[in-house]
Motif scaffolding. Structure first.
Motif, PDB file in Angstrom:
ATOM      1  N   TYR A  68       0.806  -1.231   0.000  1.00 35.35           N
ATOM      2  CA  TYR A  68       0.000   0.000   0.000  1.00 35.35           C
ATOM      3  C   TYR A  68       0.835   1.276   0.000  1.00 35.35           C
ATOM      4  O   TYR A  68       0.307   2.361  -0.234  1.00 35.35           O
ATOM      5  CB  TYR A  68      -0.910   0.017   1.250  1.00 35.35           C
ATOM      6  N   ARG A 160       2.462   1.050  13.975  1.00 28.85           N
ATOM      7  CA  ARG A 160       1.121   0.568  13.642  1.00 28.85           C
ATOM      8  C   ARG A 160       1.159  -0.928  13.370  1.00 28.85           C
ATOM      9  O   ARG A 160       2.064  -1.408  12.686  1.00 28.85           O
ATOM     10  CB  ARG A 160       0.597   1.298  12.411  1.00 28.85           C
ATOM     11  N   GLU A 162      -1.178  -2.307  11.640  1.00 28.40           N
ATOM     12  CA  GLU A 162      -1.778  -2.284  10.293  1.00 28.40           C
ATOM     13  C   GLU A 162      -3.064  -3.087  10.158  1.00 28.40           C
ATOM     14  O   GLU A 162      -3.992  -2.678   9.464  1.00 28.40           O
ATOM     15  CB  GLU A 162      -0.794  -2.703   9.185  1.00 28.40           C
ATOM     16  N   ILE A 233      -5.312   5.479   1.452  1.00 28.60           N
ATOM     17  CA  ILE A 233      -5.374   6.339   0.253  1.00 28.60           C
ATOM     18  C   ILE A 233      -4.443   5.723  -0.782  1.00 28.60           C
ATOM     19  O   ILE A 233      -3.253   5.507  -0.502  1.00 28.60           O
ATOM     20  CB  ILE A 233      -4.936   7.782   0.572  1.00 28.60           C
TER      21      ILE A 233
HETATM   22  N1  5AD Z   1      -2.696   5.230   2.790  1.00 25.08           N
HETATM   23  C1  5AD Z   1      -2.840   5.542   4.088  1.00 25.08           C
HETATM   24  N2  5AD Z   1      -1.912   5.292   5.019  1.00 25.08           N
HETATM   25  C2  5AD Z   1      -0.769   4.716   4.618  1.00 25.08           C
HETATM   26  N3  5AD Z   1       0.315   4.345   5.298  1.00 25.08           N
HETATM   27  C3  5AD Z   1       1.200   3.830   4.425  1.00 25.08           C
HETATM   28  N4  5AD Z   1       0.693   3.847   3.188  1.00 25.08           N
HETATM   29  C4  5AD Z   1      -0.529   4.388   3.280  1.00 25.08           C
HETATM   30  C5  5AD Z   1      -1.556   4.655   2.336  1.00 25.08           C
HETATM   31  N5  5AD Z   1      -1.426   4.358   1.053  1.00 25.08           N
HETATM   32  C6  5AD Z   1       0.421   4.428   6.755  1.00 25.08           C
HETATM   33  C7  5AD Z   1       0.657   3.055   7.337  1.00 25.08           C
HETATM   34  C8  5AD Z   1       2.025   3.139   7.953  1.00 25.08           C
HETATM   35  C9  5AD Z   1       2.281   4.610   8.062  1.00 25.08           C
HETATM   36  C10 5AD Z   1       3.724   4.920   7.847  1.00 25.08           C
HETATM   37  O1  5AD Z   1       1.503   5.226   7.078  1.00 25.08           O
HETATM   38  O2  5AD Z   1      -0.328   2.743   8.311  1.00 25.08           O
HETATM   39  O3  5AD Z   1       2.121   2.550   9.223  1.00 25.08           O
END
Ligand code: 5AD
Ligand code: SF4
Ligand code: FES
Length: 347
Positions: A68, A160, A162, A233
């Motif tokens: 992600y 996190r 996750e 996102i």
């Molecule tokens: N959208 C939202 N949150 C994200 N994170 C990483 N990629 C995304 C994304 N595409 C968040 C994750 C991670 C933190 C660094 O940012 O939860 O723990």
């Protein structure tokens, strides 16, 4: 009927999985009541204060490949950067003069930084600003590394989880990453005496409403001092580029449920929430959040710390964000304070 569940959650600080699920499924009819109770509970512990934490994004190199995230190793479209230890200390100095009393040193998992370098940054910031807290957000590390960083003076750690569902975890991460190691890290951090923050994305690919109900039980069980949540996102250069974004509505409702589950938790209205909805952070505060984490990174590197598309505040100076946030928060009836903002224990 759903209000009675919110009342019981407020009273007991927990519900059964099916009850959390019922609330999530029927959120539209209780969101306002949940927010009202969450704000009342927050008031009991923290009054109308909102804490600010200065975020120093010191490296966008990452050895991991989370499906992600825009910082994933295989994203070759991203220009990479690293701040020196001196740069990190300078950022904290600037932040201090702007009123920040917590610094969050956050980065991808970047082996370039040895324990010695990170400890040097932490101990220097603590020596120059003894009235400040240092929070680390450096991902998964060894028990020994967490111990050394704590000894150097770090107070808090954000990691996190996750997702609390190990099967879901596998769908968000490549085979090299393991849910068990996340848990090991979180347990280490707790045992070492860090104030610990966990969290998850709302609306991440393959997440179900039942998973979200499970998140609330997981959080209750871990009982962290902080919980960071924000909508997923999509990022255009990741395997998840075609997935739908999470919503502000579901995120703010979950903020209310988290506040009622862990009354004195430190709960940020995140940048992702402010990105998905221009008033997202204000809505987060109105739903029970009490922390904001504006960026202190040098403006020259901000656009390179793109976890997801269209991230806000990447063109502004820290001083501009502070003025902006103060105005925004005043409209919610809350007030930004510049103290260290430690966790308050439940009474
Ligand atoms: N959208 C939202 N949150 C994200 N994170 C990483 N990629 C995304 C994304 N595409 C968040 C994750 C991670 C933190 C660094 O940012 O939860 O723990
Ligand atoms: Fe690296 Fe964290 Fe992004 Fe995963 S979420 S790729 S660990 S920066
Ligand atoms: Fe950064 Fe508004 S908070 S520009």
């Amino acid at each position: 009927m759903y209000r009675a569940l919110i009342d019981r959650l407020e009273q007991d600080g927990t519900l059964r999985l099916e009850e959390y699920l019922t609330l999530i499924q029927h959120r539209e009819s209780v969101r306002e009541y949940a927010a009202q109770r969450a704000v009342a509970v927050r008031q009991q512990y923290y009054g109308n204060t909102v804490y600010i934490r200065g975020l120093i994004e010191f490296t966008n190199y990452c050895q991991n490949n989370c499906y992600y995230c825009g910082l994933r190793k295989d994203n070759t479209a991203l220009e990479r950067y690293r701040l020196s230890v001196e740069d990190i200390i300078d950022c904290a100095d600037t932040g201090y003069s702007l009123g920040f009393r917590t610094f969050v040193i956050q980065g991808g998992e970047d082996a370039y930084y040895s324990d010695e370098m990170l400890c040097e940054a932490v101990s220097n910031i603590k020596r120059r600003h003894p009235d400040c807290a240092v929070t680390l957000s450096l991902g998964e590390r060894s028990t020994e590394s967490y111990r050394r960083l704590k000894e150097a003076g770090a107070d808090r750690y954000l990691l996190r989880h996750e997702t609390a569902n190990p099967v879901h975890y596998k769908r968000l991460h490549p085979p090299a990453m393991h849910f068990e190691n996340r848990l090991r890290c979180i347990n280490d951090l707790k045992a070492l005496g860090y104030q610990v923050g966990i969290g998850f994305m709302v609306g991440s690919p393959f997440q179900t409403e039942k998973d979200l109900a499970g998140e609330l039980l997981f959080i209750k069980n871990i009982a962290p001092q902080m919980v960071g949540i924000g909508p997923f996102i999509s990022h255009k250069d990741t395997p998840f580029k075609h997935f739908e974004n999470g919503s502000a509505e579901l995120t703010t409702f979950l903020l209310s449920l988290i506040r009622l589950t862990l009354p004195s938790v430190l709960l940020p209205a995140t940048t992702a929430l402010g990105t998905i909805d221009p008033l997202g952070r204000e809505k987060g505060i109105a739903a029970g959040a009490n922390v904001l984490m504006p960026n202190l990174s040098p403006v020259g590197v901000r656009k390179k710390y793109m976890l997801y598309d269209n991230k806000i505040c990447t063109g502004e100076e820290a001083a501009q964000c502070i003025v902006c946030l103060k105005k925004r928060i005043a409209k919610t009836g809350c007030e930004i304070v510049t103290d260290k903002g430690d966790y308050k224990h439940e009474v």
